[in-house]
Enzyme design. Structure first.
Site, PDB file in Angstrom:
ATOM      1  N   GLU A  64      -9.605  -1.803   5.148  1.00  0.00           N
ATOM      2  CA  GLU A  64     -10.246  -1.476   6.416  1.00  0.00           C
ATOM      3  C   GLU A  64     -11.449  -2.388   6.664  1.00  0.00           C
ATOM      4  O   GLU A  64     -11.937  -3.044   5.732  1.00  0.00           O
ATOM      5  CB  GLU A  64     -10.701  -0.010   6.379  1.00  0.00           C
ATOM      6  CG  GLU A  64      -9.575   1.001   6.125  1.00  0.00           C
ATOM      7  CD  GLU A  64      -8.684   1.238   7.340  1.00  0.00           C
ATOM      8  OE1 GLU A  64      -8.541   0.321   8.180  1.00  0.00           O
ATOM      9  OE2 GLU A  64      -8.121   2.339   7.461  1.00  0.00           O
ATOM     10  N   HIS A 108      -7.031  -4.300  10.052  1.00  0.00           N
ATOM     11  CA  HIS A 108      -6.798  -4.146   8.617  1.00  0.00           C
ATOM     12  C   HIS A 108      -5.514  -4.854   8.184  1.00  0.00           C
ATOM     13  O   HIS A 108      -4.585  -5.038   8.974  1.00  0.00           O
ATOM     14  CB  HIS A 108      -6.824  -2.675   8.172  1.00  0.00           C
ATOM     15  CG  HIS A 108      -5.668  -1.825   8.558  1.00  0.00           C
ATOM     16  ND1 HIS A 108      -5.785  -0.477   8.808  1.00  0.00           N
ATOM     17  CD2 HIS A 108      -4.348  -2.102   8.711  1.00  0.00           C
ATOM     18  CE1 HIS A 108      -4.607   0.028   9.088  1.00  0.00           C
ATOM     19  NE2 HIS A 108      -3.713  -0.937   9.050  1.00  0.00           N
ATOM     20  N   ASN A 122      -7.291  -2.107  13.985  1.00  0.00           N
ATOM     21  CA  ASN A 122      -8.688  -2.468  13.703  1.00  0.00           C
ATOM     22  C   ASN A 122      -8.787  -3.741  12.867  1.00  0.00           C
ATOM     23  O   ASN A 122      -9.849  -4.057  12.340  1.00  0.00           O
ATOM     24  CB  ASN A 122      -9.391  -1.304  12.984  1.00  0.00           C
ATOM     25  CG  ASN A 122      -8.723  -0.976  11.660  1.00  0.00           C
ATOM     26  OD1 ASN A 122      -7.749  -1.616  11.270  1.00  0.00           O
ATOM     27  ND2 ASN A 122      -9.235   0.019  10.967  1.00  0.00           N
ATOM     28  N   ASP A 167       0.812  -1.217   0.000  1.00  0.00           N
ATOM     29  CA  ASP A 167       0.000   0.000   0.000  1.00  0.00           C
ATOM     30  C   ASP A 167       0.844   1.265   0.000  1.00  0.00           C
ATOM     31  O   ASP A 167       2.057   1.231   0.215  1.00  0.00           O
ATOM     32  CB  ASP A 167      -0.955  -0.007   1.215  1.00  0.00           C
ATOM     33  CG  ASP A 167      -0.272  -0.390   2.533  1.00  0.00           C
ATOM     34  OD1 ASP A 167       0.975  -0.379   2.584  1.00  0.00           O
ATOM     35  OD2 ASP A 167      -0.976  -0.697   3.501  1.00  0.00           O
TER      36      ASP A 167
HETATM   37  C1  GLP Z   1      -0.431   0.261   8.578  1.00  0.00           C
HETATM   38  C2  GLP Z   1      -0.226  -0.246   7.124  1.00  0.00           C
HETATM   39  C3  GLP Z   1      -0.117  -1.734   7.076  1.00  0.00           C
HETATM   40  C4  GLP Z   1       0.711  -2.162   8.279  1.00  0.00           C
HETATM   41  C5  GLP Z   1      -0.151  -2.005   9.500  1.00  0.00           C
HETATM   42  C6  GLP Z   1       0.556  -2.269  10.821  1.00  0.00           C
HETATM   43  O1  GLP Z   1      -1.388   1.253   8.675  1.00  0.00           O
HETATM   44  N1  GLP Z   1      -1.227   0.145   6.211  1.00  0.00           N
HETATM   45  O2  GLP Z   1       0.438  -2.147   5.848  1.00  0.00           O
HETATM   46  O3  GLP Z   1       1.117  -3.473   8.142  1.00  0.00           O
HETATM   47  O4  GLP Z   1      -0.816  -0.757   9.489  1.00  0.00           O
HETATM   48  O5  GLP Z   1       1.397  -1.231  11.162  1.00  0.00           O
HETATM   49  P1  GLP Z   1       2.409  -1.295  12.396  1.00  0.00           P
HETATM   50  O6  GLP Z   1       3.377  -2.390  12.072  1.00  0.00           O
HETATM   51  O7  GLP Z   1       3.061   0.052  12.421  1.00  0.00           O
HETATM   52  O8  GLP Z   1       1.611  -1.587  13.602  1.00  0.00           O
END
Ligand code: GLP
Length: 241
Positions: A143, A138, A136, A67
């Protein structure tokens, strides 16, 4: 589903890197799916070390990131392009032409997403997809409510995601409201999926995702249906502390 639990974040990162390195050695032309976020930073750091000290070769590896924020240019410090360059791509010998990541400032977003989906197919699909999980549930930026049939597209970010990610920006108003993300079906089409989670704040959502009902309310729960899923957690994310 195979679940690995490591004592702490450093051990999780080392083990995750060993698993990825093994995949690359088995198939030097592997197509990797990559995730950003803080969870994967230790894994990427370790892969950089393995390249430098052990000659782990990325010359024929292809990567697709999950993403990117709409509107953020690759030189924006909070863009995922920037993070990937700093944390991994500048540290290894992957050719620039083998790196694919949605381009934030693109004018025709829809066309770009279609192209992204097509190029994944043209490269033979993703062999091994690294995934983080949002608070959440995702995956990528899919989402809650995202269709399990979804492909790469533009999405509106959830209130919770905007709040969670505000800590990386000067103010919550600077957090982009939209992102481009691989879809849930794009992710599920990967031959193997590798989910990483670390920290107590992920424990509840991990339990829901891995043991709760498979529902679009918790996008990561669909991974329970993936035929080849490896999950790696530290003790706090696994509620073993
Ligand atoms: C983010 C990204 C994801 C990521 C996830 C976890 O918002 N869109 O690709 O894997 O949330 O993030 P983190 O590892 O900082 O908790």
């Amino acid at each position: 589903m195979r679940i690995i639990v490591e004592d702490n974040y450093d051990k999780l990162s080392e083990k995750a890197a060993q698993i990825v390195a093994q995949k690359i050695r088995e198939n030097p032309r592997i197509v990797l799916g990559l995730a950003t976020g803080v969870t994967t930073i230790g894994l990427y750091k370790e892969l950089g070390r393995m390249y430098k000290e052990e000659g782990l070769d990325f010359a024929n590896v292809t990567t697709f990131n999950l993403d990117e924020y709409v509107g953020l240019a690759p030189d924006h410090p909070q863009s995922y392009n920037f993070a990937m360059n700093e944390n991994l791509f500048y540290k290894i010998n992957i050719p620039e032409t083998n790196i694919f990541i949605p381009y934030g400032p693109v004018r025709n977003i829809e066309k770009h997403c279609q192209w992204y989906e097509k190029i994944i197919q043209e490269k033979g699909g993703i062999d091994f997809q690294i995934i983080g999980i949002g608070g959440n549930g995702h995956i990528g930026f899919n989402e809650p409510g995202s269709s399990f049939d979804s492909v790469t597209r533009v999405v509106d970010l959830d209130e919770k995601t905007i709040k969670d990610n505000a800590r990386f920006f000067d103010s919550i108003n600077d957090v982009p409201k939209q992102a481009m993300t691989m879809g849930i079906s794009t992710i599920m089409n990967a031959k193997e999926c590798f989910l990483l989670a670390s920290g107590e704040h992920k424990a509840e959502i991990i339990e829901k995702a891995l043991k709760g009902p498979v529902t679009t309310d918790v996008p990561a729960s669909i991974l329970q249906n993936h035929p080849n899923l490896i999950v790696i957690l530290d003790k706090t994310a696994a509620k073993q502390n």
